[in-house]
Design a protein around this motif. Structure first.
Motif, PDB file in Angstrom:
ATOM      1  N   GLY A 193       0.849  -1.179   0.000  1.00  0.00           N
ATOM      2  CA  GLY A 193       0.000   0.000   0.000  1.00  0.00           C
ATOM      3  C   GLY A 193       0.884   1.228   0.000  1.00  0.00           C
ATOM      4  N   ALA A 194       0.385   2.308   0.562  1.00  0.00           N
ATOM      5  CA  ALA A 194       1.215   3.514   0.681  1.00  0.00           C
ATOM      6  C   ALA A 194       2.408   3.210   1.572  1.00  0.00           C
ATOM      7  CB  ALA A 194       0.391   4.651   1.259  1.00  0.00           C
ATOM      8  N   THR A 195       3.590   3.628   1.132  1.00  0.00           N
ATOM      9  CA  THR A 195       4.820   3.337   1.862  1.00  0.00           C
ATOM     10  C   THR A 195       5.588   4.632   2.076  1.00  0.00           C
ATOM     11  OG1 THR A 195       4.889   1.197   0.719  1.00  0.00           O
ATOM     12  CG2 THR A 195       6.861   1.869   1.917  1.00  0.00           C
ATOM     13  N   ASN A 196       6.097   4.809   3.274  1.00  0.00           N
ATOM     14  CA  ASN A 196       6.772   6.046   3.641  1.00  0.00           C
ATOM     15  C   ASN A 196       8.182   6.069   3.061  1.00  0.00           C
ATOM     16  OD1 ASN A 196       7.746   8.358   4.837  1.00  0.00           O
ATOM     17  ND2 ASN A 196       6.967   7.884   6.862  1.00  0.00           N
ATOM     18  N   THR A 197       8.286   6.481   1.811  1.00  0.00           N
ATOM     19  CA  THR A 197       9.558   6.570   1.093  1.00  0.00           C
ATOM     20  C   THR A 197       9.631   7.921   0.391  1.00  0.00           C
ATOM     21  OG1 THR A 197       8.687   5.686  -0.991  1.00  0.00           O
ATOM     22  CG2 THR A 197       9.447   4.082   0.655  1.00  0.00           C
ATOM     23  N   ALA A 198      10.648   8.087  -0.439  1.00  0.00           N
ATOM     24  CA  ALA A 198      10.790   9.321  -1.224  1.00  0.00           C
ATOM     25  C   ALA A 198      10.019   9.222  -2.542  1.00  0.00           C
ATOM     26  CB  ALA A 198      12.265   9.587  -1.493  1.00  0.00           C
ATOM     27  N   PHE A 199       8.940   8.440  -2.557  1.00  0.00           N
ATOM     28  CA  PHE A 199       8.163   8.218  -3.782  1.00  0.00           C
ATOM     29  C   PHE A 199       7.720   9.529  -4.426  1.00  0.00           C
ATOM     30  CE2 PHE A 199       4.001   7.415  -5.855  1.00  0.00           C
ATOM     31  CZ  PHE A 199       4.393   6.476  -6.800  1.00  0.00           C
ATOM     32  N   GLU A 200       7.311  10.493  -3.572  1.00  0.00           N
ATOM     33  CA  GLU A 200       6.837  11.779  -4.099  1.00  0.00           C
ATOM     34  C   GLU A 200       7.879  12.454  -4.991  1.00  0.00           C
ATOM     35  OE1 GLU A 200       4.355  14.548  -1.502  1.00  0.00           O
ATOM     36  OE2 GLU A 200       5.330  13.228  -0.052  1.00  0.00           O
ATOM     37  N   GLY A 201       9.150  12.307  -4.600  1.00  0.00           N
ATOM     38  CA  GLY A 201      10.206  12.947  -5.379  1.00  0.00           C
ATOM     39  C   GLY A 201      10.524  12.229  -6.663  1.00  0.00           C
ATOM     40  N   ASN A 202       9.891  11.088  -6.880  1.00  0.00           N
ATOM     41  CA  ASN A 202      10.156  10.279  -8.066  1.00  0.00           C
ATOM     42  C   ASN A 202       8.893  10.130  -8.908  1.00  0.00           C
ATOM     43  OD1 ASN A 202      11.985   8.768  -9.611  1.00  0.00           O
ATOM     44  ND2 ASN A 202      11.323   6.841  -8.707  1.00  0.00           N
ATOM     45  N   ILE A 203       8.073  11.164  -8.874  1.00  0.00           N
ATOM     46  CA  ILE A 203       6.807  11.149  -9.600  1.00  0.00           C
ATOM     47  C   ILE A 203       6.893  12.069 -10.815  1.00  0.00           C
ATOM     48  CG2 ILE A 203       4.380  11.864  -9.508  1.00  0.00           C
ATOM     49  CD1 ILE A 203       4.230  10.868  -6.692  1.00  0.00           C
ATOM     50  N   VAL A 204       6.471  11.561 -11.950  1.00  0.00           N
ATOM     51  CA  VAL A 204       6.416  12.370 -13.170  1.00  0.00           C
ATOM     52  C   VAL A 204       5.166  13.240 -13.123  1.00  0.00           C
ATOM     53  CG1 VAL A 204       6.234  12.301 -15.679  1.00  0.00           C
ATOM     54  CG2 VAL A 204       7.618  10.585 -14.481  1.00  0.00           C
ATOM     55  N   GLN A 205       5.360  14.563 -13.203  1.00  0.00           N
ATOM     56  CA  GLN A 205       4.240  15.495 -13.249  1.00  0.00           C
ATOM     57  C   GLN A 205       3.836  15.727 -14.701  1.00  0.00           C
ATOM     58  OE1 GLN A 205       2.682  16.632 -10.600  1.00  0.00           O
ATOM     59  NE2 GLN A 205       4.125  15.790  -9.099  1.00  0.00           N
ATOM     60  N   PRO A 206       2.561  15.973 -14.966  1.00  0.00           N
ATOM     61  CA  PRO A 206       2.112  16.125 -16.355  1.00  0.00           C
ATOM     62  C   PRO A 206       2.796  17.281 -17.063  1.00  0.00           C
ATOM     63  CG  PRO A 206       0.397  16.820 -14.817  1.00  0.00           C
ATOM     64  CD  PRO A 206       1.460  16.162 -13.994  1.00  0.00           C
ATOM     65  N   ASP A 207       3.179  17.056 -18.317  1.00  0.00           N
ATOM     66  CA  ASP A 207       3.907  18.090 -19.057  1.00  0.00           C
ATOM     67  C   ASP A 207       2.992  19.003 -19.862  1.00  0.00           C
ATOM     68  OD1 ASP A 207       3.173  16.190 -20.906  1.00  0.00           O
ATOM     69  OD2 ASP A 207       5.177  15.857 -21.720  1.00  0.00           O
ATOM     70  N   ARG A 208       1.695  18.743 -19.842  1.00  0.00           N
ATOM     71  CA  ARG A 208       0.763  19.667 -20.507  1.00  0.00           C
ATOM     72  C   ARG A 208      -0.507  19.786 -19.664  1.00  0.00           C
ATOM     73  NH1 ARG A 208      -0.572  16.044 -25.933  1.00  0.00           N
ATOM     74  NH2 ARG A 208      -1.733  14.391 -24.879  1.00  0.00           N
ATOM     75  N   PRO A 209      -0.371  20.353 -18.435  1.00  0.00           N
ATOM     76  CA  PRO A 209      -1.505  20.476 -17.518  1.00  0.00           C
ATOM     77  C   PRO A 209      -2.631  21.329 -18.108  1.00  0.00           C
ATOM     78  CG  PRO A 209       0.343  21.800 -16.767  1.00  0.00           C
ATOM     79  CD  PRO A 209       0.852  20.954 -17.882  1.00  0.00           C
ATOM     80  N   LEU A 210      -3.852  20.944 -17.809  1.00  0.00           N
ATOM     81  CA  LEU A 210      -5.033  21.627 -18.318  1.00  0.00           C
ATOM     82  C   LEU A 210      -5.812  22.244 -17.166  1.00  0.00           C
ATOM     83  CD1 LEU A 210      -6.221  18.860 -20.838  1.00  0.00           C
ATOM     84  CD2 LEU A 210      -4.983  20.986 -21.372  1.00  0.00           C
ATOM     85  N   PRO A 211      -6.254  23.489 -17.307  1.00  0.00           N
ATOM     86  CA  PRO A 211      -6.980  24.157 -16.221  1.00  0.00           C
ATOM     87  C   PRO A 211      -8.212  23.387 -15.744  1.00  0.00           C
ATOM     88  CG  PRO A 211      -6.345  25.750 -17.901  1.00  0.00           C
ATOM     89  CD  PRO A 211      -6.020  24.401 -18.458  1.00  0.00           C
ATOM     90  N   VAL A 212      -8.861  22.677 -16.650  1.00  0.00           N
ATOM     91  CA  VAL A 212     -10.085  21.974 -16.287  1.00  0.00           C
ATOM     92  C   VAL A 212      -9.842  20.900 -15.223  1.00  0.00           C
ATOM     93  CG1 VAL A 212      -9.881  20.232 -18.126  1.00  0.00           C
ATOM     94  CG2 VAL A 212     -12.158  20.867 -17.252  1.00  0.00           C
ATOM     95  N   TYR A 213      -8.614  20.397 -15.152  1.00  0.00           N
ATOM     96  CA  TYR A 213      -8.301  19.355 -14.174  1.00  0.00           C
ATOM     97  C   TYR A 213      -7.519  19.872 -12.970  1.00  0.00           C
ATOM     98  CZ  TYR A 213      -9.462  16.000 -17.897  1.00  0.00           C
ATOM     99  OH  TYR A 213     -10.105  15.276 -18.873  1.00  0.00           O
ATOM    100  N   ALA A 214      -7.196  21.164 -12.955  1.00  0.00           N
ATOM    101  CA  ALA A 214      -6.248  21.692 -11.964  1.00  0.00           C
ATOM    102  C   ALA A 214      -6.698  21.444 -10.526  1.00  0.00           C
ATOM    103  CB  ALA A 214      -6.027  23.183 -12.194  1.00  0.00           C
TER     104      ALA A 214
END
Length: 271
Positions: A177-198
């Motif tokens: 399940g969720a694990t207390n690691t540096a996972f957040e720092g290894n996440i790909v953020q979307p490269d074309r964010p859309l306001p409708v989903y912000a």
């Protein structure tokens, strides 16, 4: 050189779950090889040999497996742990980003598996342990590509296990399940964010951050990996931690409509 100790090869061992698994396997009596992209920067662990590996490179994978077999004469366990996360609405990421996630999480795992299988078949024994996730069996909005990669790992692993079992090799899944690691720092953020989903994307990112901060220690997952590596009669799936165990049961027994509503409620989605 050969060793009489069983040898475990752990990808993504420089931190988090992989590092905890490498240490736990040493304590369980394995000679352990841990890999990372730049292991010269990794703090050493007693009993672990760190080697560089890029799971997206055929040449790197082939060279690494050859190096391990030349040095130790055997590979008894492969832990496919290297991975990357991704968040954002599915519409917001480019296909190049989606390919990157799959190239590490799915094709990297497949590359490693194809490289070690001939050695394991020749030995007549071996276990390949694939780090999946609760997202290998449940949906998670705003993480669709990551979830798809883990669903792919589940389907590949279960199917392959039937192919190689008669050769003394097992393909096993560990589902944290969720694990207390540096996972957040290894996440790909979307490269074309859309306001409708912000707005909903921000909610999803906050929920992920909260889950990681309150998640299980990596040692909890490492314990499940060691069990998969050592159980005399291994199971196909090992859930790691209480949340993963509960969700696995709920996914099997809860009516589909009820489960769907709970997913939307947890993620604060309308409707």
């Amino acid at each position: 050189m050969t060793t009489t100790q069983p040898v475990a090869l752990v990808t993504g061992a420089s931190s988090g779950i992989g590092r905890a698994a490498a240490l736990a396997l040493v304590e369980a009596g394995f000679e352990v090889v841990g890999t990372g992209r730049k292991t010269s920067q990794v703090t050493p662990l007693d009993g672990v040999t760190f080697l560089d590996l890029d799971v997206t490179s055929d040449a790197s994978v082939t060279a690494l497996v050859q190096q391990v077999t030349d040095r130790f004469g055997r590979i008894d366990v492969l832990v496919n742990n290297a991975g990357i996360g991704s968040t954002g609405a599915a519409e917001e990421s480019s296909l190049a980003q989606d390919r990157r996630v799959f190239d590490i999480n799915v094709f990297g795992l497949i590359r490693m598996t194809k490289a070690v299988l001939p050695h394991m078949r020749a030995q007549g024994r071996g276990r390949i342990i694939n780090t999946s996730s609760i997202y290998g069996f449940i949906p998670q909005p705003y993480m669709a590509v990551y979830v798809a990669s883990k669903h792919a790992v589940e389907g590949y692993s279960e199917s392959l296990d039937h192919e190689v079992r008669e050769h003394g090799v097992r393909i096993l899944l560990v589902e944290p399940g969720a694990t207390n690691t540096a996972f957040e720092g290894n996440i790909v953020q979307p490269d074309r964010p859309l306001p409708v989903y912000a707005e909903q994307r921000h909610i999803a990112d906050r929920l992920v951050a909260e889950a990681v901060r309150g998640g299980d220690a990596p040692a909890v997952v490492a314990k499940a990996i060691v069990a998969a590596a050592t159980d005399p009669t291994p199971k196909l799936r090992y859930t790691a931690g209480p949340l993963a165990g509960r969700l696995s049961v709920l996914r099997r027994i809860a009516p589909a409509r009820t489960f769907d509503k709970q997913i939307r409620k947890f993620n604060k989605l309308a409707g």
